[in-house]
Design a protein around this motif. Structure first.
Motif, PDB file in Angstrom:
ATOM      1  N   ILE A 112       0.945  -1.372   0.208  1.00 53.92           N
ATOM      2  CA  ILE A 112       0.122  -0.158   0.010  1.00 53.92           C
ATOM      3  C   ILE A 112       0.653   1.242  -0.095  1.00 53.92           C
ATOM      4  N   ALA A 113       2.052   0.995   0.692  1.00 51.46           N
ATOM      5  CA  ALA A 113       2.662   2.451   0.380  1.00 51.46           C
ATOM      6  C   ALA A 113       3.452   2.669  -1.003  1.00 51.46           C
ATOM      7  N   GLU A 114       3.723   1.855  -1.314  1.00 48.10           N
ATOM      8  CA  GLU A 114       4.041   1.591  -2.864  1.00 48.10           C
ATOM      9  C   GLU A 114       3.111   2.785  -3.784  1.00 48.10           C
ATOM     10  N   ALA A 115       1.813   2.533  -3.445  1.00 50.48           N
ATOM     11  CA  ALA A 115       0.237   2.800  -4.239  1.00 50.48           C
ATOM     12  C   ALA A 115       0.528   4.868  -3.702  1.00 50.48           C
ATOM     13  N   VAL A 116       1.004   4.790  -1.883  1.00 51.35           N
ATOM     14  CA  VAL A 116       0.506   6.063  -1.895  1.00 51.35           C
ATOM     15  C   VAL A 116       1.726   6.614  -2.597  1.00 51.35           C
ATOM     16  N   VAL A 117       3.578   6.309  -2.574  1.00 54.70           N
ATOM     17  CA  VAL A 117       4.083   6.778  -2.976  1.00 54.70           C
ATOM     18  C   VAL A 117       3.716   7.454  -4.866  1.00 54.70           C
ATOM     19  N   TYR A 118       3.600   6.568  -4.994  1.00 59.22           N
ATOM     20  CA  TYR A 118       3.101   6.869  -6.715  1.00 59.22           C
ATOM     21  C   TYR A 118       2.116   7.893  -6.995  1.00 59.22           C
ATOM     22  N   VAL A 119       0.811   7.364  -5.853  1.00 58.08           N
ATOM     23  CA  VAL A 119      -0.043   8.571  -6.107  1.00 58.08           C
ATOM     24  C   VAL A 119       0.724   9.807  -5.669  1.00 58.08           C
ATOM     25  N   ALA A 120       1.263  10.246  -4.793  1.00 57.60           N
ATOM     26  CA  ALA A 120       1.362  11.575  -4.181  1.00 57.60           C
ATOM     27  C   ALA A 120       3.023  12.006  -5.266  1.00 57.60           C
ATOM     28  N   SER A 121       3.356  10.694  -5.938  1.00 56.29           N
ATOM     29  CA  SER A 121       3.689  11.938  -7.020  1.00 56.29           C
ATOM     30  C   SER A 121       3.560  11.427  -8.208  1.00 56.29           C
ATOM     31  N   ALA A 122       2.482  11.406  -8.895  1.00 60.93           N
ATOM     32  CA  ALA A 122       1.596  11.874 -10.282  1.00 60.93           C
ATOM     33  C   ALA A 122       1.092  12.247 -10.377  1.00 60.93           C
ATOM     34  N   SER A 123       1.381  13.433 -11.442  1.00 61.73           N
ATOM     35  CA  SER A 123       1.271  15.219 -11.629  1.00 61.73           C
ATOM     36  C   SER A 123      -0.030  15.328 -11.796  1.00 61.73           C
ATOM     37  N   PHE A 124      -0.266  14.707 -13.273  1.00 60.13           N
ATOM     38  CA  PHE A 124      -1.578  14.535 -13.843  1.00 60.13           C
ATOM     39  C   PHE A 124      -2.702  14.139 -13.276  1.00 60.13           C
ATOM     40  N   MET A 125      -3.012  13.619 -11.868  1.00 56.39           N
ATOM     41  CA  MET A 125      -3.887  13.011 -11.125  1.00 56.39           C
ATOM     42  C   MET A 125      -4.719  13.690  -9.932  1.00 56.39           C
ATOM     43  N   THR A 126      -5.698  13.898  -9.732  1.00 52.77           N
ATOM     44  CA  THR A 126      -5.886  14.676  -8.797  1.00 52.77           C
ATOM     45  C   THR A 126      -7.393  14.786  -8.674  1.00 52.77           C
ATOM     46  N   GLY A 127      -8.722  14.456  -7.696  1.00 53.99           N
ATOM     47  CA  GLY A 127      -9.149  13.611  -7.366  1.00 53.99           C
ATOM     48  C   GLY A 127     -10.064  12.128  -7.482  1.00 53.99           C
ATOM     49  N   GLU A 128      -8.532  11.913  -7.623  1.00 57.93           N
ATOM     50  CA  GLU A 128      -8.730  10.285  -8.066  1.00 57.93           C
ATOM     51  C   GLU A 128      -8.847   9.492  -6.489  1.00 57.93           C
ATOM     52  N   VAL A 129      -9.373   8.253  -6.949  1.00 57.61           N
ATOM     53  CA  VAL A 129      -9.366   7.331  -5.793  1.00 57.61           C
ATOM     54  C   VAL A 129      -8.524   5.624  -6.034  1.00 57.61           C
ATOM     55  N   LEU A 130      -7.946   5.163  -6.068  1.00 57.48           N
ATOM     56  CA  LEU A 130      -6.174   4.521  -6.595  1.00 57.48           C
ATOM     57  C   LEU A 130      -6.985   3.133  -5.451  1.00 57.48           C
ATOM     58  N   ARG A 131      -7.558   2.023  -6.154  1.00 58.35           N
ATOM     59  CA  ARG A 131      -7.911   1.053  -4.999  1.00 58.35           C
ATOM     60  C   ARG A 131      -7.190   0.062  -5.377  1.00 58.35           C
ATOM     61  N   VAL A 132      -6.302  -0.727  -4.146  1.00 59.23           N
ATOM     62  CA  VAL A 132      -5.405  -1.681  -4.470  1.00 59.23           C
ATOM     63  C   VAL A 132      -6.045  -2.546  -2.875  1.00 59.23           C
ATOM     64  N   ASN A 133      -6.488  -3.888  -3.897  1.00 56.55           N
ATOM     65  CA  ASN A 133      -7.615  -4.398  -3.163  1.00 56.55           C
ATOM     66  C   ASN A 133      -7.160  -5.892  -3.310  1.00 56.55           C
ATOM     67  N   GLY A 134      -6.657  -6.385  -4.289  1.00 58.89           N
ATOM     68  CA  GLY A 134      -6.249  -7.907  -4.675  1.00 58.89           C
ATOM     69  C   GLY A 134      -7.253  -8.109  -5.543  1.00 58.89           C
TER      70      GLY A 134
END
Length: 247
Positions: free
Chosen positions: A220-242
Motif C-alpha cells: 500500500i505504501a508503494e501505491a501511496v508514493v506513486y499517487v503522491a507523485s502522479a502529476s496529472f492525477m487529482t480527485g481520484e481514488v486508487l483501489r489497491v485491494n487484490g
C-alpha cells in the motif's frame, strides 16, 4: 539536483502509515511523522534516520484542530515547506448492526476518520496554497465504495473520506495542489486481526479476495508514493485491494 521532498504522514506509528513513512525515507525525503504515542514516534524517527532521511516526530491528535494546526506549522518551520501530506490516521471503530449503533460510537469513528481528515487537509492546503504546489493523499478503504453488514459506521466514514477528497481536489486545483486517495483492501495489520477476530474468520474473509491473500503495508505504501507523485492525477481514488472491486 532536485531538493528532497518534505513529507508529513499522520497515523505514522503503525500499519500503512508506518510503512509509508519508511518508503519516503528510503527515497531520502525529509519526513515529519505524527501520532499520539511519543516513545513509538521517537523510535520510528530513529529508524527513518537510519535510512538516511531527515526526520521529526510531532505528537498530535488529528481530532484536535489546535494539534493539527501546530503539526503543520511545526513541519513547515522545521523543513521550510510541505510538499506531500499523507493522511493515514484513522480507526475501524466498534463493529455492530445499524440497530445496535450509538451516537458515541458514531462520534468515535467520524471524529477520527472524517473530522481528522478534514482538519488535516484544511491546514495542509493552507500551507500548500502559499507555495502554489503540493500533493495530498488520503487513506480510504475498499469499503469507501461498497457496503458491509456489521460495519456501517466505518463504511460510512470512508465514503465520506472519498467525498472530501474529491471536493478538496476541485478546490485545490485552482492553486496547483493535487488531492487523491488510496483505498486499500484487506491488509495484514493489527486492524485486520481486530476486524476478523479469529483465524477461521480471517481465512474466510481472505478467500473473498481474488488474489487469495491480504496485502502488505509495504504494498500500500508503494501505491501511496506513486499517487503522491502522479502529476496529472487529482480527485481520484486508487483501489489497491487484490481484485475485490473488480466485479
Amino acid at each position: 539536483m532536485n531538493e528532497p521532498k518534505v513529507v508529513l504522514v499522520t497515523g505514522a506509528l503503525s500499519g500503512i502509515g508506518r510503512a509509508t513513512a519508511l518508503a519516503f525515507a528510503r527515497s531520502k525525503s525529509r519526513v515529519a511523522i505524527s501520532g499520539r504515542r511519543t516513545d513509538e514516534g521517537l523510535a520510528l524517527v530513529d529508524a527513518l534516520r537510519s535510512l538516511g532521511a531527515q526526520a521529526e516526530f510531532i505528537e498530535a491528535d488529528i481530532r484536535d484542530e489546535n494539534d493539527v494546526q501546530a503539526l503543520v506549522e511545526r513541519t513547515v518551520a522545521r523543513f521550510g515547506r510541505l510538499d506531500i501530506a499523507v493522511n493515514a490516521a484513522g480507526t475501524e471503530g466498534e463493529a455492530g448492526l445499524v440497530v445496535e449503533q450509538t451516537a458515541a460510537r458514531y462520534t468515535a469513528v467520524f471524529d477520527a476518520n472524517v473530522l481528522g481528515n478534514l482538519l488535516a487537509m484544511k491546514h495542509e492546503l493552507r500551507a500548500m496554497s502559499a507555495q502554489g504546489s503540493g500533493s495530498i493523499v488520503n487513506v480510504s478503504s475498499t469499503m469507501g465504495a461498497r457496503g458491509a453488514a456489521g460495519a456501517s459506521l466505518y463504511v460510512a466514514s470512508k465514503h465520506a473520506v472519498e467525498g472530501l477528497t474529491k471536493s478538496a481536489a476541485l478546490e485545490a486545483a485552482t492553486f496547483g495542489v493535487r488531492v487523491n486517495a488510496v483505498a486499500p483492501g484487506p491488509v495484514q495489520t493489527p486492524m485486520l486481526d481486530r476486524l476478523t477476530q479469529t483465524s477461521e474468520r480471517k481465512a474466510a474473509f481472505l478467500d473473498t479476495v481474488p488474489l487469495k491473500r491480504a496485502g502488505t503495508p509495504d504494498e500500500i505504501a508503494e501505491a501511496v508514493v506513486y499517487v503522491a507523485s502522479a502529476s496529472f492525477m487529482t480527485g481520484e481514488v486508487l483501489r489497491v485491494n487484490g481484485g475485490r472491486t473488480a466485479s
